[in-house]
Scaffold this active site. Structure first.
Site, PDB file in Angstrom:
ATOM      1  N   LYS A  47       0.842  -1.208   0.000  1.00 16.57           N
ATOM      2  CA  LYS A  47       0.000   0.000   0.000  1.00 16.57           C
ATOM      3  C   LYS A  47       0.874   1.254   0.000  1.00 16.57           C
ATOM      4  CE  LYS A  47      -0.216  -0.096   5.059  1.00 16.57           C
ATOM      5  NZ  LYS A  47      -1.049  -0.447   6.232  1.00 16.57           N
ATOM      6  N   ARG A 145     -10.481  -0.119  15.015  1.00 22.01           N
ATOM      7  CA  ARG A 145     -10.392   0.627  13.756  1.00 22.01           C
ATOM      8  C   ARG A 145     -11.375  -0.037  12.806  1.00 22.01           C
ATOM      9  NH1 ARG A 145      -4.454   1.473  11.067  1.00 22.01           N
ATOM     10  NH2 ARG A 145      -5.050  -0.432  10.004  1.00 22.01           N
ATOM     11  N   TYR A 279      13.866  30.923   6.015  1.00 25.47           N
ATOM     12  CA  TYR A 279      12.703  31.692   6.464  1.00 25.47           C
ATOM     13  C   TYR A 279      12.641  31.820   7.983  1.00 25.47           C
ATOM     14  CZ  TYR A 279      10.713  30.934   1.781  1.00 25.47           C
ATOM     15  OH  TYR A 279      10.470  30.891   0.441  1.00 25.47           O
TER      16      TYR A 279
HETATM   17  C1  LIG Z   1      -0.291  -1.498   6.901  1.00 28.06           C
HETATM   18  C2  LIG Z   1      -0.876  -2.756   7.362  1.00 28.06           C
HETATM   19  C3  LIG Z   1      -0.070  -3.892   7.592  1.00 28.06           C
HETATM   20  C4  LIG Z   1       1.435  -3.841   7.546  1.00 28.06           C
HETATM   21  O1  LIG Z   1       1.917  -3.307   8.765  1.00 28.06           O
HETATM   22  P1  LIG Z   1       3.491  -3.245   9.057  1.00 28.06           P
HETATM   23  O2  LIG Z   1       3.579  -2.835  10.476  1.00 28.06           O
HETATM   24  O3  LIG Z   1       4.030  -2.209   8.116  1.00 28.06           O
HETATM   25  O4  LIG Z   1       4.027  -4.586   8.780  1.00 28.06           O
HETATM   26  C5  LIG Z   1      -0.689  -5.084   7.899  1.00 28.06           C
HETATM   27  N1  LIG Z   1      -2.030  -5.164   7.990  1.00 28.06           N
HETATM   28  C6  LIG Z   1      -2.838  -4.085   7.799  1.00 28.06           C
HETATM   29  C7  LIG Z   1      -4.303  -4.236   7.936  1.00 28.06           C
HETATM   30  C8  LIG Z   1      -2.283  -2.851   7.498  1.00 28.06           C
HETATM   31  O5  LIG Z   1      -3.080  -1.797   7.327  1.00 28.06           O
END
Ligand SMILES: *Cc1c(COP(=O)(O)O)cnc(C)c1O
Length: 396
Positions: A47, A145, A279
């Site tokens: 992702k 979540r 800045y």
């Molecule tokens: C992003 C994600 C992962 C991977 O998590 P890591 O800590 O980067 O290995 C696994 N499962 C879900 C549902 C996620 O959103």
């Protein structure tokens, strides 16, 4: 193919670049797979453009190294993998009513379902497409979540089983996600493991026979073998970063950071003492000195919070961002040292050339390594190395 394009020679290449070591990515996948217990398979989570590393090359490299599954958050990401020719097992987990559900079903993407509304849309898409949808049911075992809460789980499971018997869906997976696996020993972990076992029991009693049951992210994979089940979903560790300092360092697990972010100095100049820098003049030169300009800013994903604290290797030493990070550039104070325009500045990399790591940046700005690499923006070219396995590399 393991050429190190970051040669330190002046004037070569783009002003700012992210070198992506695909051989390291493959070695990370193999190192993770060696840790899996009970024949569990590995999902490479790609992702967010593979955490900023570039989705398609990373997905291909992960498959080469034996990642049986790929995982994405959004449907657009999963469909992009299919459009690029990936045909293997692929799970996508972040759905809204707009889907696109039918396109996903037609592309043979496993769709995650966390509630009745989603199951109904998957069933409708399957009917419209004249196919069986591959559905993975997600339980909320405590993360709070996504996922169906325990009170809704039996009903969701029963509805999914009915849809399976009607031929609309096949429940290929049952899964959940850990809240605090990056804090080993956290009191939420045992109840989450128990809640997942209970969710599986409910699913099995209802007659579901999923191909994969899965719970572990990277920290779960590295610290909780009892959470491996049939599949682990590893993201950050595939890119060679540790999920947290408490879990360990990348080296502790035989992992190597995949991304190196480097720039070519765009200006080097002598200035007198008392000179304000960038800045707001939040930095003033303590005496006559040499300033070097790094062509990387918050538009490229360098956090503005790195103003006055981000570490950069320039002219053989760690320097600190002097004054504010601007949209496209920041300044470092070389003190009594000198450098040439076009010389290399390394923001982060694996660390073995003396450069800071993404973890050093995370610590400096109060975030996690995940965010440092994932924020690197689309203006930064990704330059891939080791796309084809070397002759000595294991074949998977
Ligand atoms: C992003 C994600 C992962 C991977 O998590 P890591 O800590 O980067 O290995 C696994 N499962 C879900 C549902 C996620 O959103």
């Amino acid at each position: 193919m393991n050429d190190h394009a970051t040669t330190g020679r002046p004037g070569e290449g783009p002003p700012l670049r992210a070198d992506i070591d695909l051989a390291a990515l493959r070695a990370n996948v193999r190192a993770l797979r060696r840790r899996l217990v009970g024949g569990a398979a590995l999902m490479a989570v790609v992702k967010a453009d593979a955490y900023g590393h570039g989705m398609l090359p990373c997905a291909r490299a992960a498959r080469q190294a034996g990642a049986r599954w790929l995982g994405t958050a959004t449907p657009a990401e999963a469909l992009a993998l299919r459009a690029a020719g990936d045909t293997g097992p692929l799970l996508c987990w972040l759905w809204t009513p707009d889907g696109p559900w039918r396109a996903a079903v037609e592309a043979d993407i496993d769709v995650s379902v966390s509630g009745r509304w989603a199951l109904d849309l998957a069933v409708a898409a399957a009917r419209a497409a004249g196919r069986t949808a591959r559905v993975q049911l997600k339980a909320d075992t405590g993360l709070g979540r996504n996922g169906a809460p325990p009170a809704d789980w039996p009903e969701l499971v029963a509805a999914a089983r009915a849809a399976e018997e009607a031929g609309a869906v096949r429940v290929t997976g049952v899964w959940s996600h850990l809240a605090c696996a990056d804090e080993p020993g956290h009191p939420s972990i045992p109840p989450q493991l128990a809640a997942f076992a209970e969710a599986l029991t409910v699913a099995e009693r209802a007659g579901l026979r999923p191909e994969v049951r899965h719970l572990a992210n990277s920290p779960g994979t590295l610290t909780l073998p009892e959470a491996h089940y049939d599949l682990v979903r590893t993201g950050v560790s595939v890119y060679g970063l540790s999920p947290s300092a408490e879990v360990g360092t990348p080296e502790d697990f035989g992992l190597r950071p995949v991304m190196t972010l480097s720039a070519r100095l765009a200006q080097v100049k002598r200035v007198p003492g008392g000179h304000g820098v960038s800045y707001g003049h939040h930095y003033t030169t303590p005496g006559p000195t040499t300033l070097a300009l790094v062509p990387a800013g918050y538009a490229d994903g360098v956090p503005r919070h790195a103003s006055g604290c981000g570490p950069v290797l320039v002219a053989g030493k760690w320097r600190t961002v002097a004054g504010r990070v601007a949209m496209d550039q920041f300044v470092v104070d070389l003190g009594g040292d000198s450098a040439e325009v076009g010389d290399e500045a390394v923001l982060f990399g694996p660390g073995d050339r003396g450069e800071p790591t993404a973890e050093d940046w995370a610590r400096a700005v109060g975030t996690i390594g995940y965010e440092i690499v994932t924020r690197i923006g689309p203006r930064v070219p990704r330059i891939y190395h080791g796309a084809e396995p070397g002759p000595g590399e294991p074949k998977d």
